[in-house]
Design a protein around this motif. Structure first.
Motif, PDB file in Angstrom:
ATOM      1  N   UNK C 121       1.664  -2.979  13.262  1.00  0.00           N
ATOM      2  CA  UNK C 121       1.172  -3.617  14.487  1.00  0.00           C
ATOM      3  C   UNK C 121      -0.356  -3.589  14.514  1.00  0.00           C
ATOM      4  N   UNK C 122      -0.946  -4.516  15.237  1.00  0.00           N
ATOM      5  CA  UNK C 122      -2.411  -4.598  15.283  1.00  0.00           C
ATOM      6  C   UNK C 122      -3.029  -3.437  16.045  1.00  0.00           C
ATOM      7  N   UNK C 123      -2.399  -3.039  17.164  1.00  0.00           N
ATOM      8  CA  UNK C 123      -2.934  -1.939  17.964  1.00  0.00           C
ATOM      9  C   UNK C 123      -2.441  -0.610  17.387  1.00  0.00           C
ATOM     10  N   UNK C 124      -2.908  -0.299  16.182  1.00  0.00           N
ATOM     11  CA  UNK C 124      -2.473   0.884  15.440  1.00  0.00           C
ATOM     12  C   UNK C 124      -3.706   1.478  14.772  1.00  0.00           C
ATOM     13  N   UNK C 125      -3.507   2.324  13.762  1.00  0.00           N
ATOM     14  CA  UNK C 125      -4.645   2.838  12.998  1.00  0.00           C
ATOM     15  C   UNK C 125      -5.472   1.699  12.418  1.00  0.00           C
ATOM     16  N   UNK C 126      -4.876   0.514  12.265  1.00  0.00           N
ATOM     17  CA  UNK C 126      -5.618  -0.659  11.774  1.00  0.00           C
ATOM     18  C   UNK C 126      -6.804  -0.979  12.675  1.00  0.00           C
ATOM     19  N   UNK C 127      -6.674  -0.718  13.971  1.00  0.00           N
ATOM     20  CA  UNK C 127      -7.755  -1.003  14.918  1.00  0.00           C
ATOM     21  C   UNK C 127      -8.942  -0.077  14.691  1.00  0.00           C
ATOM     22  N   UNK C 128      -8.649   1.142  14.242  1.00  0.00           N
ATOM     23  CA  UNK C 128      -9.693   2.156  14.089  1.00  0.00           C
ATOM     24  C   UNK C 128     -10.274   2.168  12.682  1.00  0.00           C
ATOM     25  N   UNK C 129      -9.492   1.756  11.696  1.00  0.00           N
ATOM     26  CA  UNK C 129      -9.982   1.663  10.319  1.00  0.00           C
ATOM     27  C   UNK C 129      -9.204   0.555   9.622  1.00  0.00           C
ATOM     28  N   UNK C 130      -9.865  -0.591   9.474  1.00  0.00           N
ATOM     29  CA  UNK C 130      -9.206  -1.766   8.913  1.00  0.00           C
ATOM     30  C   UNK C 130      -8.743  -1.532   7.479  1.00  0.00           C
ATOM     31  N   UNK C 131      -9.240  -0.473   6.836  1.00  0.00           N
ATOM     32  CA  UNK C 131      -8.857  -0.199   5.445  1.00  0.00           C
ATOM     33  C   UNK C 131      -7.370   0.083   5.294  1.00  0.00           C
ATOM     34  N   UNK C 132      -6.707   0.441   6.408  1.00  0.00           N
ATOM     35  CA  UNK C 132      -5.258   0.655   6.312  1.00  0.00           C
ATOM     36  C   UNK C 132      -4.496  -0.655   6.078  1.00  0.00           C
ATOM     37  N   UNK C 133      -5.216  -1.764   6.156  1.00  0.00           N
ATOM     38  CA  UNK C 133      -4.637  -3.052   5.758  1.00  0.00           C
ATOM     39  C   UNK C 133      -5.356  -3.620   4.544  1.00  0.00           C
ATOM     40  N   UNK C 134      -6.042  -2.778   3.774  1.00  0.00           N
ATOM     41  CA  UNK C 134      -6.939  -3.322   2.753  1.00  0.00           C
ATOM     42  C   UNK C 134      -6.221  -3.725   1.482  1.00  0.00           C
ATOM     43  N   UNK C 135      -6.779  -4.749   0.879  1.00  0.00           N
ATOM     44  CA  UNK C 135      -6.405  -5.195  -0.452  1.00  0.00           C
ATOM     45  C   UNK C 135      -7.656  -5.130  -1.316  1.00  0.00           C
ATOM     46  N   UNK C 136      -7.451  -5.026  -2.632  1.00  0.00           N
ATOM     47  CA  UNK C 136      -8.573  -5.081  -3.556  1.00  0.00           C
ATOM     48  C   UNK C 136      -8.372  -6.246  -4.524  1.00  0.00           C
ATOM     49  N   UNK C 137      -9.427  -7.075  -4.644  1.00  0.00           N
ATOM     50  CA  UNK C 137      -9.439  -8.104  -5.676  1.00  0.00           C
ATOM     51  C   UNK C 137      -9.624  -7.434  -7.041  1.00  0.00           C
ATOM     52  N   UNK C 138      -9.349  -8.183  -8.093  1.00  0.00           N
ATOM     53  CA  UNK C 138      -9.702  -7.764  -9.469  1.00  0.00           C
ATOM     54  C   UNK C 138      -9.191  -6.364  -9.775  1.00  0.00           C
ATOM     55  N   UNK C 139      -7.953  -6.122  -9.387  1.00  0.00           N
ATOM     56  CA  UNK C 139      -7.435  -4.765  -9.440  1.00  0.00           C
ATOM     57  C   UNK C 139      -6.312  -4.611 -10.454  1.00  0.00           C
ATOM     58  N   UNK C 140      -6.229  -3.404 -11.018  1.00  0.00           N
ATOM     59  CA  UNK C 140      -5.076  -2.966 -11.799  1.00  0.00           C
ATOM     60  C   UNK C 140      -4.418  -1.876 -10.970  1.00  0.00           C
ATOM     61  N   UNK C 141      -3.125  -2.026 -10.729  1.00  0.00           N
ATOM     62  CA  UNK C 141      -2.418  -1.095  -9.863  1.00  0.00           C
ATOM     63  C   UNK C 141      -1.192  -0.553 -10.592  1.00  0.00           C
ATOM     64  N   UNK C 142      -0.992   0.755 -10.469  1.00  0.00           N
ATOM     65  CA  UNK C 142       0.197   1.361 -11.025  1.00  0.00           C
ATOM     66  C   UNK C 142       0.901   2.128  -9.909  1.00  0.00           C
ATOM     67  N   UNK C 143       2.207   1.938  -9.807  1.00  0.00           N
ATOM     68  CA  UNK C 143       2.989   2.696  -8.836  1.00  0.00           C
ATOM     69  C   UNK C 143       4.262   3.167  -9.515  1.00  0.00           C
ATOM     70  N   UNK C 144       4.698   4.384  -9.165  1.00  0.00           N
ATOM     71  CA  UNK C 144       5.906   4.920  -9.783  1.00  0.00           C
ATOM     72  C   UNK C 144       6.618   5.871  -8.849  1.00  0.00           C
ATOM     73  N   UNK C 145       7.840   6.165  -9.198  1.00  0.00           N
ATOM     74  CA  UNK C 145       8.673   7.075  -8.412  1.00  0.00           C
ATOM     75  C   UNK C 145       9.406   7.965  -9.402  1.00  0.00           C
ATOM     76  N   UNK C 146       9.227   9.283  -9.233  1.00  0.00           N
ATOM     77  CA  UNK C 146       9.851  10.238 -10.150  1.00  0.00           C
ATOM     78  C   UNK C 146      10.487  11.313  -9.301  1.00  0.00           C
ATOM     79  N   UNK C 147      11.825  11.226  -9.114  1.00  0.00           N
ATOM     80  CA  UNK C 147      12.500  12.156  -8.213  1.00  0.00           C
ATOM     81  C   UNK C 147      11.932  11.995  -6.822  1.00  0.00           C
TER      82      UNK C 147
END
Lengths: 333, 333, 333
Positions: C121-147
């Motif tokens: 929602x807009x009236x959330x931590x996003x209001x206080x720090x927009x970085x919680x909705x941030x994206x990065x251009x030109x990025x390499x991203x790795x995500x994993x799940x182990x147990x």
């Protein structure tokens, strides 16, 4: 919803990591440095599109293509902010060929795709003459195939709408016009073709200026090796002066096994004037993970004579060479 | 992927070639010339969209439409650069009618579509008052049908977001507001309707200024001939002055055989002041190659009194008439 | 057309009506007023996207996401005009996790989504720090799940391409770089996690400046109640000065019956300096009309100390509090 069958969604997402050296740090000064970056469209431009073909009976079809180009590394619109900047047309297709109207790829585009095995990679003839990826706004295009003969012709009423008036100015019939034809003939394993393209200046003051491209190309298919060669002469006329730029290349494509493609082209680019020549040498290797997904690497070397400033990426100092290396992944949908 | 069934893709690609005469060559001077160009949306605006309807039970549905407008001749975004500039809304539909919120077509749009057979062609009432193609940002819209009565109403908190503050300014409740209603009643083969629309100025300084449209329309269906007439009075109030513009038209639509449509409308456009009247006469002929594809031609003549400057395309000198002719193809998907 | 199965279309249309008080009327002066407006993305940002997953065998898949963000109240592009401004990437997924390249959500985004029940929602931590909705251009991203361990890491060669040079400047290896990691561990009904993110300045002059975020979060699931808490310390370093901003919140999510969701979070936002603290209190209630459609209301109160100027919408005078209320509908497709 049955209407889905009227339109097909398709596209390519191609992103990779690129390294180039000797790029200018800023537009002032001559300091250079290396650059590592993420780039889109290294092996083929990132795109998505809607297209359809409706059977009208008697061998006639209605066709349309709406094709967007975007930079997958940052999500921005390519093609100067156009939504459907790669293709946007509607037309009719039948035994006579296909007649379309809208924004369309030019016969220069067709010629490049046939005779440079490195195209549509970025480090290809596209680096030396962006017209090999050119589209024309406000265009009528006809393409046909008759036995071994393939033909594409285009006339544009104003090839770039992002210029004021779109080159379509009342009473000034030459402004922004483009006339283009590509003819090819297949004889056995050899394809040979010719290109003629002329663009007029995009304002009343410059409408008599012309930018002409004449080219000859040939390819020979000795499966799994295919050889290519082409020559283009470009005359840029700003009355009373005509400047000529010669571009020549030889290329080879090799498919040792179905999953592996190797393409290589050596280019000579020679604008008018002394010490202006550039040599460029590119090679692409691709490994297909499936019919729709491949990983690739591209290596390219640019060699400039003392006054030449051709660059793989960014801007170079006169006479500086540049080396570029890319690794990436390309997915088709 | 089953999720496909939640969304339908649809659109129109309409491109043609247009000729107009007596268009000004440039913004300085009075020299004019003829112009041949490629144009999009001659018979109907080029567009694509995503839409869906979800059954919520008890006769209730959730609905959404995201509809883009683009110029098919060059692939650029229409509607002032908006992505979904034609429609962008979500709402609920049921026996009570439909209530939507977002960017939406206005009741002026609804009125024009019902009473001018030339709409949505470009050389129609749209040429004389672009509001017949208007959308409002930040709008709540209700539409319903009760027996022979159809009704659409819209309230916008700020009808144009591309203006600074989008007309939504704290403490200034009139800025950029739009209130609109269209009511129609069908009795036998006759449909009659009325329109009222008011827009307030889009800044604090001008919020008391109003732009009001009041209109009456009628159509009578004598299949295969349908007759139309409408009158619109527009009061543009910049206190203390109110300028009135009268617009009147009569039209006819004729379907001699299913594949052929002939539409024609004669318009009288009369802003306040002497020698300001414009007469416009448009006719469209369409031949359907299928249910989804047709080829068309549009002919329109604009006649300006000495001070009038209405134009079909481009800009005309005061009092100059203009003739326009279009040939094109329209494909729906 | 069988190719349809290669791509899925999906999205959210979320539009509502919002009321906020004490918003500045204009950028000059301190006059304030109330504002009623139509807003997009109150409960979740409006979006549409294309995505696909191709099985390559051996547990490996090719994946891509092209996700657009738009303002449903007026149809305009969000994300600074990007076409695919929410996500634009291609990559490979397998037992090892997923490796993607392009424009991508950051681990800050991941952290916020896990530990603030009010997000997205807009009236959330996003209001206080927009970085919680941030994206990065030109990025390499790795995500994993182990147990019980989930992990996301991102490195960007230039996190914002809309800045000149995209932060990718030859010879200046720090400009515009972003390094980010989020690690979480699930133990029984408790999830705990940590975040580290660092952005470098986006020009050669500022490349040594850093903007660092360090955060810890925890959630505990006592179905149908879930509790949340998080703390973020942000160090913004403009040599030789480092300014620190502390952000702390506690939240709760409650699902009394499947159709009803209640989320609430209380925030304390405390930048360096006296009288700078802001307290914010938000609650969202949602009623699901179906799995894909809900209606919602959001109430939020912002309390600023004498020098603080945090606002829910628009701009406030120093020390002014603000109350916001939204009603809307959200439809997923």
């Amino acid at each position: 919803l049955h209407a889905q069958s009227n339109v097909q969604i398709y596209g390519i997402v191609d992103v990779g990591v690129e390294y180039v050296n000797k790029a200018q740090v800023s537009s002032t000064g001559t300091a250079t440095g290396s650059l590592a970056k993420v780039t889109s469209g290294n092996a083929a431009a990132s795109r998505f599109g809607f297209r359809g073909r409706e059977d009208l009976g008697d061998g006639l079809s209605a066709v349309f293509v709406l094709e967007n180009g975007f930079s997958a590394n940052n999500g921005t619109l390519a093609n100067n902010g156009r939504l459907f900047g790669r293709q946007s047309y509607v037309g009719l297709a039948g035994k006579f060929g296909e007649l379309d109207v809208g924004r369309e790829t030019t016969p220069i585009f067709d010629f490049g795709a046939l005779y440079d095995p490195m195209i549509p990679a970025r480090f290809s003839a596209l680096t030396l003459d962006a017209a090999f990826a050119s589209r024309a706004d406000n265009a009528v295009r006809y393409a046909g195939k008759f036995g071994g003969l393939t033909l594409s012709t285009l006339y544009s009423f104003g090839f770039d709408s992002t210029i004021v008036n779109g080159g379509q100015i009342p009473g000034a019939f030459q402004v922004g016009k483009e006339t283009s034809v590509n003819v090819n003939y297949q004889l056995g394993n050899v394809l040979a073709g010719a290109l003629y393209d002329r663009q007029n200046g995009t304002s009343i003051a410059t409408e008599q200026n012309t930018d002409e491209r004449m080219a000859l190309g040939i390819s020979a298919d000795f499966n799994p090796v295919k050889l290519y060669a082409a020559y283009q002469r470009r005359n840029t006329r700003t009355a009373p002066i005509t400047a000529t730029t010669n571009l020549f290349w030889v290329g080879v494509s090799y498919n040792p096994i179905p999953a592996v493609t190797l393409d290589a082209t050596a280019y000579s680019y020679d604008p008018a004037g002394p010490s202006n020549r550039t040599g460029m040498y590119s090679v692409l290797g691709s490994y297909a993970l499936s019919k729709r997904t491949d990983i690739y690497t591209v290596l390219s070397v640019m060699r400039n004579q003392a006054k030449a400033v051709m660059a793989l990426d960014g801007t170079v100092n006169p006479g500086d060479g540049q080396t570029g290396l890319q690794f990436g992944i390309r997915h088709r949908f």
